[in-house]
Write an enzyme that holds these catalytic residues in place. Structure first.
Site, PDB file in Angstrom:
ATOM      1  N   THR A 110       0.727  -1.178  -0.189  1.00  0.00           N
ATOM      2  CA  THR A 110      -0.052  -0.100   0.084  1.00  0.00           C
ATOM      3  C   THR A 110       0.856   1.183   0.087  1.00  0.00           C
ATOM      4  OG1 THR A 110      -1.998  -1.061   0.976  1.00  0.00           O
ATOM      5  CG2 THR A 110      -1.550   1.211   1.457  1.00  0.00           C
ATOM      6  N   ARG A 168     -14.913  -6.406  -0.090  1.00  0.00           N
ATOM      7  CA  ARG A 168     -14.199  -5.919   0.975  1.00  0.00           C
ATOM      8  C   ARG A 168     -13.579  -4.610   0.948  1.00  0.00           C
ATOM      9  NH1 ARG A 168      -8.937  -4.462   2.519  1.00  0.00           N
ATOM     10  NH2 ARG A 168      -8.331  -5.158   4.636  1.00  0.00           N
ATOM     11  N   VAL A 169     -13.746  -3.759   1.710  1.00  0.00           N
ATOM     12  CA  VAL A 169     -12.914  -2.532   1.619  1.00  0.00           C
ATOM     13  C   VAL A 169     -11.999  -2.417   2.982  1.00  0.00           C
ATOM     14  CG1 VAL A 169     -13.107   0.228   1.696  1.00  0.00           C
ATOM     15  CG2 VAL A 169     -14.784  -1.235   0.271  1.00  0.00           C
ATOM     16  N   GLY A 170     -10.919  -1.933   2.848  1.00  0.00           N
ATOM     17  CA  GLY A 170     -10.013  -1.668   3.902  1.00  0.00           C
ATOM     18  C   GLY A 170     -10.146  -0.113   4.785  1.00  0.00           C
ATOM     19  N   ASP A 171      -8.927   0.201   5.320  1.00  0.00           N
ATOM     20  CA  ASP A 171      -9.106   1.295   6.080  1.00  0.00           C
ATOM     21  C   ASP A 171      -8.378   2.284   5.214  1.00  0.00           C
ATOM     22  OD1 ASP A 171      -6.319  -0.180   5.943  1.00  0.00           O
ATOM     23  OD2 ASP A 171      -5.686   1.492   7.136  1.00  0.00           O
ATOM     24  N   THR A 212      -0.754   2.132   6.856  1.00  0.00           N
ATOM     25  CA  THR A 212      -0.698   0.784   6.175  1.00  0.00           C
ATOM     26  C   THR A 212      -0.691  -0.504   7.233  1.00  0.00           C
ATOM     27  OG1 THR A 212       0.871  -0.473   4.774  1.00  0.00           O
ATOM     28  CG2 THR A 212       1.884   1.206   6.067  1.00  0.00           C
ATOM     29  N   GLY A 213      -1.299  -1.332   6.802  1.00  0.00           N
ATOM     30  CA  GLY A 213      -1.645  -2.484   7.812  1.00  0.00           C
ATOM     31  C   GLY A 213      -2.769  -3.169   7.640  1.00  0.00           C
ATOM     32  N   GLY A 269      -5.902  -3.989   7.494  1.00  0.00           N
ATOM     33  CA  GLY A 269      -6.940  -2.711   7.641  1.00  0.00           C
ATOM     34  C   GLY A 269      -8.160  -2.729   8.708  1.00  0.00           C
TER      35      GLY A 269
HETATM   36  N1  ASP Z   1      -4.459  -1.332   4.782  1.00  0.00           N
HETATM   37  C1  ASP Z   1      -4.607  -1.903   3.590  1.00  0.00           C
HETATM   38  C2  ASP Z   1      -6.054  -2.771   3.622  1.00  0.00           C
HETATM   39  O1  ASP Z   1      -6.313  -3.445   4.787  1.00  0.00           O
HETATM   40  C3  ASP Z   1      -3.504  -2.917   3.206  1.00  0.00           C
HETATM   41  C4  ASP Z   1      -2.002  -2.492   3.525  1.00  0.00           C
HETATM   42  O2  ASP Z   1      -1.880  -1.391   3.980  1.00  0.00           O
HETATM   43  O3  ASP Z   1      -1.227  -2.861   2.682  1.00  0.00           O
HETATM   44  O4  ASP Z   1      -6.580  -2.748   2.606  1.00  0.00           O
END
Ligand code: ASP
Length: 306
Positions: free
Chosen positions: A175, A203-206, A226-227, A229
Site C-alpha cells: 500500500t 471488502r474495503v480496507g482502512d 498501512t497495515g 486494515g
Molecule cells: N491497509 C490496507 C488494507 O487493509 C492494506 C495495506 O496497508 O497494505 O486494505
C-alpha cells in the site's frame, strides 16, 4: 528549514525474501526516491500539500512493485479492486474511492471527488460513471497484471485465506501513501491500495476511510496508514492520532507511539503509519518487521525499508 516537507510510505510488513537481493531493494527504493522528488518539486514551486500528496502517491501507483494502481493485488475473482483517499488539512475536505476498477490512478479520482462533487466517497461500478464524466480512460485488466501478484493469489486461491501484506511469513509490502506540509503550513494526506489478496464480497480496507487510514487537519497532523486494515478501521487510527493531539494535548510523537506501539499492538493490529505536523516534524512508526518509507525537506532526505 523543516517546511515544506513530505513523507511517503510503500506499505508495512515482513520483508519478502527477494528484498535480501540488493538489486531488487534498489528498485523499490528508487521508486520511493522518484515519488519524493516529484512531490518535493511541487512543494518547492509553491504548490499545495494537497497537490503534492496526490502527485507522490500517483507516482507510486504507476510503479508495479507497489500494491496500488498498476501493481494492485488480485481479488478472489481474479480482479483488481482499488481503494484510495485524499484529505486537505486546511479545509477538512476529503475525497475517497472504494472498489474501483480500471482506473490507472485512483488517488487522482479521489482528488476529483474532493474537488468536483459534494460527496466524500464513491464506490464500485457506479463510481465509474463519475470517472467517465471526468474523462478518465479505462485500462484493461492486462494493465494491472503482474506475475508476482498473480502468483500470490494462486497460492491462496479457492481458500478462505486472504493474503495480507502484513502477516508473518511469506509476505510483502505494498500500500502507498503520502503526507505533506507546504510552505504555508497546510497539511494533507493521501493513501492508495489494492487491498488484500483474495479479498471478496467487496471488502474495503482502512485506506479510503477518512479517519481510519487517512486523515489531515491543520490543527494537528496528517496521517497515512498501512497495515491490517480491519484493525485500523476498528481503531480509527488516523483520527485517533489527531484526537490525542487535539484533545489530549499530546505531541505528534507521543500520539503515534501510543497508537502504533500500544493501542494497535494490544488489539493485535500489525502495521504502521507516516505522520507530519505543521512544523514539519515527521514520525513513521511501525510494529512490523519493516515499512517502505522516505522523507524529504531542505535539510534531510532518506528512503528506508527496515
Ligand atoms: N491497509 C490496507 C488494507 O487493509 C492494506 C495495506 O496497508 O497494505 O486494505
Amino acid at each position: 528549514m523543516k517546511i515544506p516537507a513530505l513523507a511517503i510510505h510503500g506499505g508495512s510488513g515482513t520483508a519478502p525474501n527477494s528484498i535480501r537481493d540488493k538489486r531488487i531493494t534498489k528498485i523499490y527504493l528508487d521508486a520511493l526516491q522518484e515519488a519524493l522528488e516529484a512531490g518535493f518539486y511541487l512543494l518547492k514551486h509553491d504548490h499545495s500539500a494537497l497537490e503534492t500528496v496526490a502527485k507522490a502517491v500517483s507516482v507510486l501507483e504507476d510503479c508495479e512493485l507497489y500494491n496500488a494502481g498498476k501493481g494492485s493485488v488480485f481479488t478472489a475473482n481474479g480482479e483488481h479492486e482499488m481503494d484510495a483517499a485524499i484529505m486537505d488539512g486546511k479545509t477538512l475536505e476529503a475525497g475517497a474511492i472504494a472498489g474501483i476498477q480500471g482506473i490507472k490512478n485512483p488517488v487522482l479520482l479521489a482528488n476529483d471527488i474532493l474537488h468536483h462533487t459534494s460527496f466524500v466517497m464513491l464506490s464500485g461500478s457506479k463510481a465509474m460513471d463519475f470517472a467517465k464524466e471526468q474523462g478518465y480512460e479505462f485500462y484493461p485488466p492486462s494493465y494491472f497484471f503482474t506475475q508476482y501478484r498473480y502468483d500470490q493469489w494462486q497460492a491462496v486461491k479457492g481458500s478462505e485465506k486472504i493474503k495480507l501484506d502484513h502477516s508473518h511469513g511469506d509476505s510483502t509490502f505494498g500500500t502507498v501513501g503520502a503526507v505533506a506540509v507546504d510552505s504555508n503550513g497546510n497539511l494533507a494526506a493521501a493513501t492508495s491500495t489494492g487491498g488484500v489478496t483474495n479479498k471478496k464480497w467487496g471488502r474495503v480496507g482502512d485506506s479510503p476511510l477518512i479517519g481510519a487510514g487517512t486523515y489531515a487537519n491543520n490543527k494537528t497532523c496528517a496521517v497515512s496508514c498501512t497495515g491490517y486494515g480491519e484493525y485500523f478501521i476498528r481503531g480509527v487510527v488516523a483520527y485517533d492520532v489527531s484526537s490525542r493531539m487535539e484533545y489530549g494535548g499530546m505531541s505528534l510523537e507521543q500520539a503515534v507511539q501510543e497508537v502504533v506501539h500500544k493501542k494497535l499492538k494490544e488489539m493485535g493490529g500489525e502495521g504502521g503509519l507516516i505522520s507530519i505536523d505543521s512544523q514539519g516534524n515527521i514520525y513513521m512508526p511501525f510494529n512490523t518487521e519493516g515499512m517502505y518509507r522516505g522523507m524529504m525537506n531542505d535539510e534531510d532526505s532518506f528512503t528506508q525499508i527496515l
